[in-house]
Design an enzyme around this catalytic site. Structure first.
Site, PDB file in Angstrom:
ATOM      1  N   LYS A 193       0.870  -1.176   0.000  1.00  0.00           N
ATOM      2  CA  LYS A 193       0.000   0.000   0.000  1.00  0.00           C
ATOM      3  C   LYS A 193       0.911   1.231   0.000  1.00  0.00           C
ATOM      4  CE  LYS A 193      -4.000   0.347   0.856  1.00  0.00           C
ATOM      5  NZ  LYS A 193      -5.034   0.799  -0.118  1.00  0.00           N
ATOM      6  N   ASP A 226      -5.008  -3.928  -1.930  1.00  0.00           N
ATOM      7  CA  ASP A 226      -6.477  -4.005  -1.981  1.00  0.00           C
ATOM      8  C   ASP A 226      -6.939  -4.311  -3.402  1.00  0.00           C
ATOM      9  OD1 ASP A 226      -5.450  -1.491  -2.619  1.00  0.00           O
ATOM     10  OD2 ASP A 226      -7.235  -0.407  -1.998  1.00  0.00           O
TER      11      ASP A 226
END
Ligand code: NAD
Length: 369
Positions: A193, A226
């Site tokens: 991320k 994600d």
């Protein structure tokens, strides 16, 4: 040539039942393919607690450090559930992972044509799926300091964990993933991320560094974790090897393995640094646990354990041809319609652990000449 060595730790519950079938595959390879493997067998988990009072003795640990590979069945069960955490069966596993320095967890997710309907996804999404998730296993937020639960001055409680990675921790897991990619379709997706976490940004930069300096031939792409979770259910076949930190890898590897159906089919490997003999320390084990609900009935699926051993053939013993032979035998047996209870489908033949083992050995006879 020195003999290859392996420590077998069948463990508890269905562990010994599935490892027994692996023994038969090894015997076949010894007989028919000149595979000389020196095997020691020992206790881990609940059975070690019963005999020695600890889930793993120092002697067993020392043996694990000496051998080329460890093959583990499963540990745990209701008998030992009420023990204090420090001497639970799982502590034996954790000790092995820690002292062997197993920092990379490899989990293949492979969809067999004959089990395509066992997936919760549409057949066309998973048919032919073959991906490998490489998860960092000894760093990141599960181990980072500071950690804990404290009470703040205003009386609220605060839970704290720290996501932390160093250059070397990232580079060593990246190298494992790049090396694997080279033996497959030469494609690696690194996930993090980097958009919201500094540790993610460092992860991206270091993986890119390893690529540019050491593996420029591998096709590397970066993806936010994600998005990777979403892509895994949307179009999983776009991936070959995926590398991830401990937290995201935990989630992505569970997600990927469930694309393919049953727990009884899923192998894994945990890999560490190279030792003096140039080989990486390694432990191979099925993903499933000791399955106390079916233990002792002779109905467990031995395929996850056999596939774990096939990974050992490929990654520790440099016997890729033998690994392929074992994997192909399993495919043929599944195609022939034999099923243990966990992968049973209408119209197929339900068989025991031993009969599944028999069928795989018979198929080896056919394929291996
Ligand atoms: P589990 O994986 O043992 O079983 C979950 C379900 O899957 C059960 O219904 C079981 O019958 C079935 N199953 C699992 N493997 C199978 C196989 N090879 N063939 C057919 N069916 C199979 O998980 P659980 O029930 O949550 O845990 C049972 C015990 O195992 C607990 O003590 C747990 O701590 C331990 N455990 C150990 C490991 C390990 O040794 N690596 C991993 C997970 C759980």
């Amino acid at each position: 040539m020195t003999k290859s060595t392996m420590l077998m730790l069948p463990g508890d519950g269905i562990g010994p039942e599935v490892i027994r079938e692996v023994r038969r595959i090894i015997d076949w390879l010894t007989r028919r393919r000149n595979f000389e493997l020196e095997i020691s067998v020992d206790l881990v988990g609940g059975c070690a607690i019963d005999k020695h009072g600890v889930p793993l003795t120092d002697e067993t640990m020392a043996r694990a450090m000496e051998v080329d590979a460890v093959l583990l069945g499963a540990v745990g069960g209701p008998k030992w559930d009420s023990l204090p955490f420090a001497i639970k069966p799982e502590r034996g596993l954790l000790r092995l992972r820690k002292e062997m320095g197993l920092f990379a967890n490899l989990r293949p997710a492979l969809c067999y044509d004959s089990l395509v309907d066992a997936s919760t996804l549409k057949p066309e999404i998973v048919r032919g799926l073959d991906i490998m998730i490489v998860r960092e296993l000894t760093g990141g937020v599960y181990f980072g300091e500071p950690r804990g639960i404290t009470t703040l001055p205003d009386g609220q409680r605060q839970g704290l964990n720290t996501q932390v990675y160093t250059t070397e921790e990232i580079r060593r897991i990246a190298r494992v993933a790049f090396e694997l990619a080279r033996t497959r379709s030469n494609r690696l997706t690194s996930t993090e991320k980097a958009n919201v976490m500094e540790s993610g940004l460092l992860w991206r930069e270091e993986v890119q560094w390893v690529h540019d300096n050491e593996y420029p031939d591998v096709n590397l792409s970066h993806m936010y974790a994600d998005n990777a979770a979403m892509q895994l259910v949307r179009a999983p076949k776009q991936f070959d090897v995926i590398v991830s930190d401990n937290l995201f890898g935990d989630i992505l590897s569970d997600e990927a393995s469930m694309l393919t159906g049953s727990l009884g089919m899923l192998p894994s490997a945990s890999i560490g640094a190279k030792g003096a003999n140039g080989k990486r320390k390694a432990m191979y084990e099925p993903i499933h646990g000791s399955a106390p609900d079916i233990a002792g009935q002779g109905i467990a699926n031995p395929i996850a354990a056999i596939l774990s051993f096939a990974m050992a053939l490929r990654y520790t013993f440099d016997r890729a041809a033998d690994a392929e032979l074992v994997e192909k035998s399993i495919v043929n047996v599944l195609d022939s319609g034999l099923r243990t209870g966990d992968i049973m489908q209408t119209g197929k033949a339900r068989v025991s652990t031993g009969v599944m083992g028999d069928a795989i050995v018979r198929e080896l006879d056919k394929l291996g000449g």
